[in-house]
Scaffold this motif. Structure first.
Motif, PDB file in Angstrom:
ATOM      1  N   UNK A  36       0.828  -1.203   0.000  1.00 40.18           N
ATOM      2  CA  UNK A  36       0.000   0.000   0.000  1.00 40.18           C
ATOM      3  C   UNK A  36       0.867   1.260   0.000  1.00 40.18           C
ATOM      4  N   UNK A  37       0.296   2.330  -0.508  1.00 34.31           N
ATOM      5  CA  UNK A  37       0.982   3.617  -0.499  1.00 34.31           C
ATOM      6  C   UNK A  37       0.748   4.329   0.825  1.00 34.31           C
ATOM      7  N   UNK A  38       1.613   5.292   1.129  1.00 32.16           N
ATOM      8  CA  UNK A  38       1.445   6.024   2.372  1.00 32.16           C
ATOM      9  C   UNK A  38       2.473   7.132   2.519  1.00 32.16           C
ATOM     10  N   UNK A  39       2.476   7.728   3.695  1.00 34.12           N
ATOM     11  CA  UNK A  39       3.459   8.759   4.030  1.00 34.12           C
ATOM     12  C   UNK A  39       3.477   8.908   5.548  1.00 34.12           C
ATOM     13  N   UNK A  40       4.435   9.686   6.057  1.00 32.67           N
ATOM     14  CA  UNK A  40       4.445  10.015   7.476  1.00 32.67           C
ATOM     15  C   UNK A  40       5.186   9.017   8.337  1.00 32.67           C
ATOM     16  N   UNK A  41       5.076   9.204   9.630  1.00 36.77           N
ATOM     17  CA  UNK A  41       5.789   8.383  10.608  1.00 36.77           C
ATOM     18  C   UNK A  41       5.468   6.904  10.420  1.00 36.77           C
ATOM     19  N   UNK A  42       6.523   6.103  10.381  1.00 39.48           N
ATOM     20  CA  UNK A  42       6.364   4.660  10.258  1.00 39.48           C
ATOM     21  C   UNK A  42       6.275   4.140   8.846  1.00 39.48           C
ATOM     22  N   UNK A  65      -3.438   2.174  -5.947  1.00 38.26           N
ATOM     23  CA  UNK A  65      -3.507   2.502  -4.527  1.00 38.26           C
ATOM     24  C   UNK A  65      -4.778   1.980  -3.871  1.00 38.26           C
ATOM     25  N   UNK A  66      -5.877   2.033  -4.596  1.00 37.10           N
ATOM     26  CA  UNK A  66      -7.162   1.607  -4.031  1.00 37.10           C
ATOM     27  C   UNK A  66      -7.144   0.124  -3.692  1.00 37.10           C
ATOM     28  N   UNK A  67      -6.641  -0.713  -4.582  1.00 38.83           N
ATOM     29  CA  UNK A  67      -6.654  -2.153  -4.363  1.00 38.83           C
ATOM     30  C   UNK A  67      -6.037  -2.562  -3.036  1.00 38.83           C
ATOM     31  N   UNK A  68      -4.748  -2.311  -2.823  1.00 36.81           N
ATOM     32  CA  UNK A  68      -4.125  -2.709  -1.552  1.00 36.81           C
ATOM     33  C   UNK A  68      -4.718  -2.013  -0.330  1.00 36.81           C
ATOM     34  N   UNK A  69      -5.098  -0.736  -0.463  1.00 35.34           N
ATOM     35  CA  UNK A  69      -5.608   0.009   0.697  1.00 35.34           C
ATOM     36  C   UNK A  69      -6.864  -0.615   1.281  1.00 35.34           C
ATOM     37  N   UNK A  70      -7.692  -1.206   0.441  1.00 31.68           N
ATOM     38  CA  UNK A  70      -8.935  -1.799   0.922  1.00 31.68           C
ATOM     39  C   UNK A  70      -8.696  -2.954   1.880  1.00 31.68           C
ATOM     40  N   UNK A  71      -7.514  -3.569   1.799  1.00 36.82           N
ATOM     41  CA  UNK A  71      -7.216  -4.718   2.649  1.00 36.82           C
ATOM     42  C   UNK A  71      -6.150  -4.420   3.697  1.00 36.82           C
ATOM     43  N   UNK A  79      -3.931   3.065   5.792  1.00 37.52           N
ATOM     44  CA  UNK A  79      -3.900   3.106   4.326  1.00 37.52           C
ATOM     45  C   UNK A  79      -5.176   3.720   3.775  1.00 37.52           C
ATOM     46  N   UNK A  80      -6.307   3.380   4.364  1.00 35.91           N
ATOM     47  CA  UNK A  80      -7.580   3.933   3.895  1.00 35.91           C
ATOM     48  C   UNK A  80      -7.684   5.427   4.175  1.00 35.91           C
ATOM     49  N   UNK A  81      -7.186   5.863   5.331  1.00 35.46           N
ATOM     50  CA  UNK A  81      -7.265   7.277   5.693  1.00 35.46           C
ATOM     51  C   UNK A  81      -6.375   8.144   4.806  1.00 35.46           C
ATOM     52  N   UNK A  82      -5.326   7.550   4.244  1.00 34.30           N
ATOM     53  CA  UNK A  82      -4.400   8.294   3.394  1.00 34.30           C
ATOM     54  C   UNK A  82      -4.702   8.115   1.909  1.00 34.30           C
ATOM     55  N   UNK A  83      -5.680   7.310   1.597  1.00 34.90           N
ATOM     56  CA  UNK A  83      -5.963   6.967   0.205  1.00 34.90           C
ATOM     57  C   UNK A  83      -6.349   8.177  -0.637  1.00 34.90           C
ATOM     58  N   UNK A  84      -7.005   9.149  -0.032  1.00 34.32           N
ATOM     59  CA  UNK A  84      -7.457  10.323  -0.784  1.00 34.32           C
ATOM     60  C   UNK A  84      -6.313  10.972  -1.566  1.00 34.32           C
ATOM     61  N   UNK A  85      -5.122  11.036  -0.936  1.00 29.81           N
ATOM     62  CA  UNK A  85      -3.991  11.697  -1.597  1.00 29.81           C
ATOM     63  C   UNK A  85      -3.615  10.971  -2.879  1.00 29.81           C
ATOM     64  N   UNK A  86      -3.708   9.649  -2.858  1.00 32.05           N
ATOM     65  CA  UNK A  86      -3.285   8.854  -4.006  1.00 32.05           C
ATOM     66  C   UNK A  86      -4.376   8.721  -5.068  1.00 32.05           C
TER      67      UNK A  86
END
Length: 228
Positions: free
Chosen positions: A113-119, A185-191, A196-203
């Motif tokens: 999944x895509x993301x950003x920030x701490x961790x 981004x949507x595919x992996x974030x759903x699981x 991942x879901x909270x950050x999905x909007x950016x992607x």
């Protein structure tokens, strides 16, 4: 319908093999290997389904093509539905395969999944992540529209586009994991869980902005040879 099927299969392939490289083989092949996995998957699909659908396999690309005046929105909606469906199916298959290993945990190992920030990988901030995704998608779609435009050598388009995706990943994996593709981004974030879901909007938002900007640039005739 054959175009929708092609887009679904193409996006499925990109997500399964690209994210699969990260999840299953990432420790062995590193960031460079993951980068090439995404790019080579795209190259393969470009030549495999390109003659059928144009091999967008990316809603940002499809919207860029619409903005460039090369596709109608009605057809684009079908493309994007197929792309997201393919990505979700690929993420589900990848999760099932990865879960076959006893030590695997989606909470610890993720699903690409895509993301950003701490961790998250390089722990870049949201502004840096957003800027990278807009600019990288813009450049990616510029290459796509240019390589598939009138006068461009058609046989080389898939190679040029795939290698561009490789370079984008080499630079950006530590920033966001590299999306430049809302479906990817949507595919992996759903699981992958709440973060991942909270950050999905950016992607979704950033790649769409980048893709549409590239399309508008070509529509203006500034980069499109057809506008000469």
């Amino acid at each position: 319908m054959n175009k929708m099927i092609a887009e679904c299969i193409g996006t499925f392939t990109l997500v399964l093999l690209g994210c699969g490289a990260a999840v299953i083989a990432g420790a062995d092949i590193g960031l460079t290997g993951i980068s090439f996995a995404f790019g080579l998957a795209l190259i393969g699909m470009a030549y495999g389904i390109g003659p059928v659908s144009g091999c967008h396999i990316n809603p940002a690309v499809t919207l860029g093509v619409v903005a460039a005046g090369r596709m109608r929105m009605g057809e684009a909606i079908g493309y994007m539905i197929a792309q997201v469906a393919g990505a979700i199916a690929a993420a589900l298959v990848l999760m099932i395969i990865a879960s076959g290993k006893a030590e695997y945990s989606i909470a610890e190992n993720g699903l690409g999944q895509n993301g950003w920030g701490a961790g998250y990988l390089g722990e870049y901030g949201m502004a840096a992540a957003f800027l990278f995704e807009v600019v990288a998608t813009f450049l990616f779609v510029v290459v796509i529209l240019g390589a598939t435009g009138a006068g461009a050598p058609a046989a080389m388009a898939g190679l040029a586009i795939g290698l561009t995706l490789v370079v984008i990943h080499l630079v950006g994996i530590n920033v966001t994991g590299v999306s430049v593709n809302p479906a990817r981004s949507i595919g992996p974030a759903l699981f992958a869980g709440a973060t991942a879901l909270s950050q999905l909007w950016l992607f979704i938002v950033a790649p769409v902005i980048g893709g549409v900007l590239a399309g508008v640039l070509f529509k203006s005739g500034l980069l499109d040879s057809q506008g000469d």
